[in-house]
Design an enzyme around this catalytic site. Structure first.
Site, short mmCIF file in Angstrom:
data_model
loop_
_atom_site.label_atom_id
_atom_site.label_comp_id
_atom_site.label_asym_id
_atom_site.label_seq_id
_atom_site.Cartn_x
_atom_site.Cartn_y
_atom_site.Cartn_z
N TYR A 1 0.96 -1.09 0.11
CA TYR A 1 -0.17 -0.03 0.08
C TYR A 1 0.80 1.39 -0.01
CZ TYR A 1 -4.30 -2.86 0.93
OH TYR A 1 -5.26 -3.73 0.98
N LYS B 1 4.09 -13.78 6.15
CA LYS B 1 4.14 -14.99 5.34
C LYS B 1 5.67 -15.02 4.90
CE LYS B 1 2.23 -18.09 2.61
NZ LYS B 1 1.29 -19.02 3.24
N ASP C 1 -2.21 -17.06 6.24
CA ASP C 1 -3.37 -17.94 5.69
C ASP C 1 -3.96 -18.72 7.19
OD1 ASP C 1 -0.70 -19.03 5.89
OD2 ASP C 1 -1.16 -20.35 4.39
N ASP D 1 -5.35 -4.71 6.80
CA ASP D 1 -6.67 -4.21 6.20
C ASP D 1 -7.56 -5.57 5.96
OD1 ASP D 1 -8.45 -2.66 4.71
OD2 ASP D 1 -7.41 -2.93 2.83
N ASP E 1 -11.23 -6.42 8.23
CA ASP E 1 -12.61 -6.73 7.82
C ASP E 1 -13.13 -8.07 8.28
OD1 ASP E 1 -12.38 -4.31 6.67
OD2 ASP E 1 -13.51 -5.05 4.89
P1 ATP Z 1 -13.02 0.72 1.80
O1 ATP Z 1 -11.78 -0.20 0.98
O2 ATP Z 1 -12.95 2.08 1.33
O3 ATP Z 1 -12.44 0.56 3.38
P2 ATP Z 1 -14.89 -1.33 1.67
O4 ATP Z 1 -14.37 -1.97 0.37
O5 ATP Z 1 -13.98 -2.22 2.86
O6 ATP Z 1 -14.53 0.17 1.79
P3 ATP Z 1 -17.19 -0.88 2.60
O7 ATP Z 1 -17.62 0.58 2.29
O8 ATP Z 1 -16.48 -0.83 4.22
O9 ATP Z 1 -16.33 -1.36 1.47
O10 ATP Z 1 -18.38 -1.75 2.59
C1 ATP Z 1 -18.39 -3.24 2.36
C2 ATP Z 1 -19.82 -3.80 2.74
O11 ATP Z 1 -20.09 -3.46 4.09
C3 ATP Z 1 -20.83 -3.16 2.05
O12 ATP Z 1 -21.88 -4.02 1.41
C4 ATP Z 1 -21.37 -1.93 2.97
O13 ATP Z 1 -22.55 -1.49 2.70
C5 ATP Z 1 -21.36 -2.77 4.11
N1 ATP Z 1 -21.09 -1.63 5.24
C6 ATP Z 1 -19.93 -0.85 5.71
N2 ATP Z 1 -20.05 -0.14 6.61
C7 ATP Z 1 -21.28 -0.34 7.02
C8 ATP Z 1 -22.18 0.41 8.01
N3 ATP Z 1 -21.66 1.37 8.75
N4 ATP Z 1 -23.40 0.03 8.12
C9 ATP Z 1 -24.05 -0.94 7.35
N5 ATP Z 1 -23.21 -1.50 6.50
C10 ATP Z 1 -21.99 -1.46 6.18
#
Ligand code: ATP
Length: 346
Positions: free
Chosen positions: A135, A182, A215, A239, A243
């Site tokens: 990144y 890794k 992994d 990152d 998630d």
């Molecule tokens: P970035 O790369 O900018 O972090 P991302 O690719 O991780 O973004 P997000 O925008 O976080 O994607 O969204 C991923 C999924 O999670 C989408 O379907 C979104 O609607 C859902 N989501 C993210 N934040 C929320 C929230 N606060 N409330 C409800 N749904 C959410």
């Protein structure tokens, strides 16, 4: 009263930042908001998503609450001018962090009774390095049909993030640091990261150390996440794993965070701008609200921070008011009102 920059952001940003301000004010936070414009609104007004003046204001104020900014897929990146040069970043979020010198991203992932199922007792901290790895944005296309990215790792940045994680662990009564890497494939880059983290943790006799391949870390995160305590990760794995961890506890919308650099702390939820649900009034504001509670801790306003956290936990446990990401039908405003009402009655 403490001055705090507020960046309302893109997508669901304006909805969840309004909710967060309301909750923090109800909890008695002594803050004076200073609006700073970045992202799509800044582009409309001044032709740049990352104007140098906005970055400078955040740096001057030192503490910010930031809603998400849209990271557009683009070729060529995003430029910022200042201090006599032009610099290019892969996205507005990446650019803001690096312009501010933010090197550590801290994301506490906490399970909640009522929404997190078998992960309701989860309580782990992800510490992600922010300045290096793939990144860093060093990409090139030497010829049509071939693209390359540099994975940058230095001992200095790896030791710095490890020290940050260890100091955090000691301050918060944590016991174990796990380095994620890794190194069996990326011998030089992830190998250097691993060795740097190991050598720093060795200077903290109160802490134990282990390491996991990325992994295997993903597998364990799903299967048995309570084996983790504090994880230290290079930028890209951090990152991705944050998630993943957010998914375990029920929603990306539940996880708060902060980006820390010298003299600056930018508090922001783990999720992005969620353009798919923007403007519908159904975004979950809790990630940003809990980031606001972390901001209050940072400013020494601990009672107000506790009030916010207690109210969020109670509303989630009651299960009556949930946004669609949590399986319910409530709106952002209804959830916000429920949290404020909980604060007021305790
Ligand atoms: P970035 O790369 O900018 O972090 P991302 O690719 O991780 O973004 P997000 O925008 O976080 O994607 O969204 C991923 C999924 O999670 C989408 O379907 C979104 O609607 C859902 N989501 C993210 N934040 C929320 C929230 N606060 N409330 C409800 N749904 C959410």
């Amino acid at each position: 009263m403490r001055e705090v920059a507020i960046i309302r952001g893109d997508g669901i940003g304006p909805e969840i930042s309004e909710a967060t301000q309301q909750v923090l004010e109800t909890a008695g936070a002594a803050l004076r908001w200073q609006e700073v414009i970045l992202g799509q609104e800044a582009k409309r007004r001044w032709g740049s998503e990352l104007p140098a003046e906005s970055v400078e204001r955040i740096r001057r104020i030192g503490v910010a609450l930031k809603a998400p900014l849209i990271a557009e897929p683009r070729s060529g990146g995003l430029w910022i001018e200042g201090h006599g040069e032009r610099r290019r970043y892969p996205s507005v979020n990446n650019g803001l962090r690096r312009e501010l010198g933010a090197y550590a991203n801290l994301r506490p992932v906490l399970g909640f009774p009522g929404v997190s199922g078998r992960y309701q007792n989860l309580d782990i901290i992800l510490v992600r390095e922010l300045t290096e790895d793939t990144y860093a944005g060093i990409e090139r296309q030497p010829e049509e049909g071939r693209a390359e990215a540099v994975k940058l790792v230095t001992r200095e940045a790896s030791e710095r993030i490890a020290r940050f994680a260890c100091d955090y662990a000691l301050r918060h009564g944590r016991r174990k640091i796990t380095a994620v890497h890794k190194a069996n494939v990326l011998h030089l880059t992830d190998g250097l990261f691993l060795e740097s983290v190991r050598s720093v943790v060795a200077q903290y006799p109160e802490l134990c150390f282990d390491d996991r391949m990325v992994d295997a870390a993903c597998y364990l995160m799903v299967k048995e996440p309570c084996v983790f305590d504090v994880l230290v990760l290079p930028n890209q794995y951090g990152d991705i794993l944050s998630d993943l961890a957010a998914g375990l506890v029920g929603s990306l919308g539940l996880v708060p965070g902060v980006n820390i650099g010298p003299g600056v702390a930018v508090f922001e939820a783990a999720h992005g701008a969620a353009p798919d649900i923007a403007g519908k009034g159904i975004a979950n504001p809790i990630g940003l609200i809990l980031s606001g509670a972390m901001l209050l801790d940072h400013l020494g306003q601990r009672e107000a921070a506790e009030r916010v956290r207690r109210a969020v936990a109670r509303v989630l446990a009651a299960g009556r008011c949930q946004t669609p990401d949590l399986g319910g039908h409530s709106s952002t405003r209804e959830l916000t009102r429920a949290i404020c009402a909980e604060i007021e009655c305790t």
